[in-house]
Write a protein that holds these residues in place. Structure first.
Motif, PDB file in Angstrom:
ATOM      1  N   GLY A   6      50.215  -9.921  -9.485  1.00  0.00           N
ATOM      2  CA  GLY A   6      49.502  -9.672  -8.243  1.00  0.00           C
ATOM      3  C   GLY A   6      48.704  -8.390  -8.384  1.00  0.00           C
ATOM      4  N   ILE A   7      47.469  -8.424  -7.920  1.00  0.00           N
ATOM      5  CA  ILE A   7      46.608  -7.241  -7.967  1.00  0.00           C
ATOM      6  C   ILE A   7      46.084  -6.983  -6.560  1.00  0.00           C
ATOM      7  CG2 ILE A   7      44.539  -6.190  -8.955  1.00  0.00           C
ATOM      8  CD1 ILE A   7      44.755  -8.224 -11.270  1.00  0.00           C
ATOM      9  N   ASP A   8      46.312  -5.771  -6.061  1.00  0.00           N
ATOM     10  CA  ASP A   8      45.761  -5.352  -4.776  1.00  0.00           C
ATOM     11  C   ASP A   8      44.750  -4.264  -5.063  1.00  0.00           C
ATOM     12  OD1 ASP A   8      45.395  -4.967  -1.982  1.00  0.00           O
ATOM     13  OD2 ASP A   8      46.760  -3.253  -2.075  1.00  0.00           O
ATOM     14  N   CYS A   9      43.482  -4.567  -4.846  1.00  0.00           N
ATOM     15  CA  CYS A   9      42.423  -3.607  -5.169  1.00  0.00           C
ATOM     16  C   CYS A   9      41.782  -3.108  -3.891  1.00  0.00           C
ATOM     17  CB  CYS A   9      41.404  -4.206  -6.126  1.00  0.00           C
ATOM     18  SG  CYS A   9      41.048  -5.925  -5.837  1.00  0.00           S
ATOM     19  N   GLY A  10      42.174  -1.902  -3.512  1.00  0.00           N
ATOM     20  CA  GLY A  10      41.635  -1.286  -2.315  1.00  0.00           C
ATOM     21  C   GLY A  10      40.639  -0.191  -2.646  1.00  0.00           C
ATOM     22  N   SER A  11      40.143   0.449  -1.629  1.00  0.00           N
ATOM     23  CA  SER A  11      39.127   1.489  -1.826  1.00  0.00           C
ATOM     24  C   SER A  11      39.712   2.750  -2.451  1.00  0.00           C
ATOM     25  CB  SER A  11      38.468   1.830  -0.495  1.00  0.00           C
ATOM     26  OG  SER A  11      39.447   2.349   0.400  1.00  0.00           O
ATOM     27  N   ALA A  12      40.964   3.061  -2.149  1.00  0.00           N
ATOM     28  CA  ALA A  12      41.576   4.295  -2.643  1.00  0.00           C
ATOM     29  C   ALA A  12      42.497   4.073  -3.838  1.00  0.00           C
ATOM     30  CB  ALA A  12      42.358   4.969  -1.517  1.00  0.00           C
ATOM     31  N   SER A  13      43.097   2.891  -3.948  1.00  0.00           N
ATOM     32  CA  SER A  13      44.053   2.656  -5.023  1.00  0.00           C
ATOM     33  C   SER A  13      44.054   1.189  -5.448  1.00  0.00           C
ATOM     34  CB  SER A  13      45.460   3.066  -4.587  1.00  0.00           C
ATOM     35  OG  SER A  13      45.883   2.273  -3.494  1.00  0.00           O
TER      36      SER A  13
END
Length: 114
Positions: A6-13
């Protein structure tokens, strides 16, 4: 045995996690986002282990680009991902708050429906 990334790609992390078919956490990494392509590449190198990945799911604000970049199998909005995950562990959940790098979301859940 099947393992899933699973990959969670947000603006900060950017967060990456590998779980096995029994929902056990195999490996996880948290990285500050210093540019999506470079951060994803770094994360994939660091998460690599002695296990086979059978599927990749991506969420977060950069999910569509990241799915194409890594050849992901599935994308979901973080709202849906949070709701499904939280209801799995807390079936009577009624309120869920997500505070991210760019925004905050308040979700109300009634009878398992967002």
């Amino acid at each position: 045995m099947g393992n899933y990334l699973g990959i969670d790609c947000g603006s900060a992390s950017v967060k990456l996690a590998v779980v096995d078919q029994n929902e056990n956490l195999v490996n996880s990494i948290y990285l500050r986002n210093s540019g999506l392509v470079d951060t994803i590449k770094k994360g994939l190198k660091e998460i690599k282990g002695d296990y086979e990945i059978n599927g990749v799911g991506v969420t977060g604000s950069g999910r569509n680009f990241t799915k194409m970049l890594v050849g992901g199998d599935l994308t979901k909005t973080e709202v849906l991902a949070h709701t499904i995950g939280a209801l799995h562990y807390y079936p009577d959940l009624r309120t869920l708050i997500d505070i991210g790098g760019e925004e905050a979301k308040g979700m109300t859940i009634r009878d398992g429906i967002l």
